[in-house]
Design an enzyme around this catalytic site. Structure first.
Site, PDB file in Angstrom:
ATOM      1  CB  SER A  65      -0.921   0.036   1.211  1.00  0.00           C
ATOM      2  OG  SER A  65      -2.117  -0.626   0.918  1.00  0.00           O
ATOM      3  CE  LYS A  68      -3.902   0.914  -1.232  1.00  0.00           C
ATOM      4  NZ  LYS A  68      -4.499   0.401   0.007  1.00  0.00           N
ATOM      5  CE1 TYR A 193      -4.038  -1.050  -5.436  1.00  0.00           C
ATOM      6  CE2 TYR A 193      -4.450  -3.413  -5.290  1.00  0.00           C
ATOM      7  CZ  TYR A 193      -4.306  -2.180  -4.684  1.00  0.00           C
ATOM      8  OH  TYR A 193      -4.419  -2.081  -3.308  1.00  0.00           O
ATOM      9  CE1 TYR A 245      -3.256   0.323   4.789  1.00  0.00           C
ATOM     10  CE2 TYR A 245      -2.318  -0.704   6.719  1.00  0.00           C
ATOM     11  CZ  TYR A 245      -2.301  -0.482   5.370  1.00  0.00           C
ATOM     12  OH  TYR A 245      -1.347  -1.078   4.601  1.00  0.00           O
ATOM     13  CB  VAL A 263      -0.547  -5.970   4.026  1.00  0.00           C
ATOM     14  CG1 VAL A 263      -1.811  -5.400   4.575  1.00  0.00           C
ATOM     15  CG2 VAL A 263      -0.591  -6.125   2.537  1.00  0.00           C
TER      16      VAL A 263
HETATM   17  N1  GLN Z   1      -1.897  -5.260  -2.377  1.00  0.00           N
HETATM   18  C1  GLN Z   1      -2.601  -5.092  -1.145  1.00  0.00           C
HETATM   19  C2  GLN Z   1      -4.093  -5.117  -1.345  1.00  0.00           C
HETATM   20  O1  GLN Z   1      -4.595  -4.483  -2.202  1.00  0.00           O
HETATM   21  C3  GLN Z   1      -2.167  -3.811  -0.493  1.00  0.00           C
HETATM   22  C4  GLN Z   1      -2.906  -3.564   0.781  1.00  0.00           C
HETATM   23  C5  GLN Z   1      -2.057  -2.959   1.853  1.00  0.00           C
HETATM   24  O2  GLN Z   1      -0.839  -2.932   1.821  1.00  0.00           O
HETATM   25  N2  GLN Z   1      -2.742  -2.544   2.877  1.00  0.00           N
HETATM   26  O3  GLN Z   1      -4.803  -5.765  -0.616  1.00  0.00           O
END
Ligand code: GLN
Length: 309
Positions: A65, A68, A193, A245, A263
């Site tokens: 993430s 992002k 993605y 988050y 994650v």
């Molecule tokens: N690739 C992961 C997902 O889309 C990224 C989520 C994350 O790092 N929180 O679920």
């Protein structure tokens, strides 16, 4: 504020490594389930250009993430604020990052912010390119500039593993396609993605990315602008309001720096006028944040008076 040293980083990482026992490695992406919870690493990239390290700092992980922030920076550079914020909102969500429920509640179905999965999918959908390969190349070109490292790429195995299992992300994407927020092929979007999430770095490379944000978008060594100031400012603001988050509020109180986690167990943090920090430790808490990473940042923020508030 007292300046960071390599000794501080080593000392505090050693001090908090035990917290790995309190977390679990993410396993909803099968390739991430193999990560060793006891691995940890940290790097601090000072604005003067030195980089301090601790733990297994050469170990590479996927940024998940954290990407992002980088896709958002790219979309803002390519299309400007008005276009981007017509397809993604600016408000924190307080729901888990993968949540789908607010998409139905919001009118006209625009995802709340670019740091949750729905918002990130909408942002990635805006990246320029004739096909998924071109879109990934655009993103990699930006990331390589931020890292000052042309070898940065993505982990094919992790990308494939997520591609095979991303049912919820596909659902989010289809929901938004129904509402006209996402256009084009969902499989192609998922391909971009999952590759963006699988971009691979070590903590030194990630700390450099954070240092560019700490330096208002300029290269920390050459001072060359890599990201426009306003884009860097918007990205940092999202890191404060939504970067951790549904733990972002507590993190703002306990640590008080713009930060983004993934994650895989990585976190990058931006220390104004000082530098960028990256921490890796794959054991996660309930919200999906690295337990070792959070503890380390809490300790350092307290010791070094990092809070921007
Ligand atoms: N690739 C992961 C997902 O889309 C990224 C989520 C994350 O790092 N929180 O679920």
């Amino acid at each position: 504020m007292s300046l960071m040293t390599e000794k501080d980083l080593e000392y505090w990482l050693e001090h908090v490594r035990i917290y790995a026992n309190n977390g679990e490695v993410a396993d909803y992406i099968p390739a991430l389930a193999n990560q060793q919870p006891e691995i940890n690493a940290a790097a601090f990239y000072a604005l003067k250009g030195e980089c301090y390290t601790a733990g297994q700092f050469e170990y590479t992980f996927t940024i998940q993430s954290i990407s992002k922030v980088l896709s958002l920076a790219l979309a803002l550079i390519q299309h400007g604020e008005n276009a981007v914020f017509s397809r993604v909102g600016k408000e924190p969500s307080s729901d888990p990052f993968y949540s789908i429920r607010k998409l139905e509640l919001e009118d006209p179905g625009i995802p709340l912010n670019p740091m949750i999965n729905a918002g990130a999918l909408s942002v990635t959908n805006m990246i320029r390119g004739r096909d998924s390969d071109e879109m990934v190349s655009e993103l990699l070109a930006l990331v390589r500039r931020l890292c000052d490292d042309d070898s940065i790429s993505y982990d094919e195995k992790v990308a494939k593993s997520e591609m095979e299992t991303a049912f919820l992300n596909r659902s989010l994407a289809y929901f938004m396609k129904q509402n006209g927020i996402i256009t084009g092929s969902i499989e192609e979007l998922m391909d971009v993605y999952t590759r963006q999430c699988a971009i691979k770095m070590n903590v030194k490379q990630l700390a450099r990315v954070a240092a560019v944000f700490a330096n208002d978008g300029r290269d920390p060594v050459t001072l060359k602008p890599l990201i426009p100031l306003t884009v860097a400012r918007i990205c940092k603001t999202f890191m404060v309001t939504c970067g951790m988050y549904d733990y972002s509020g507590t993190f703002a109180i306990n640590v008080g720096i713009p930060a983004k986690s993934g994650v895989s167990g990585a976190i990058m943090g931006v220390i104004k006028e000082e530098g960028g920090i990256a921490v890796f430790g794959p054991a996660l808490d309930e919200q999906g944040n690295s337990v070792v990473g959070i503890r380390l940042l809490e300790k350092l923020a307290e010791e070094k008076h990092w809070s921007i508030f």
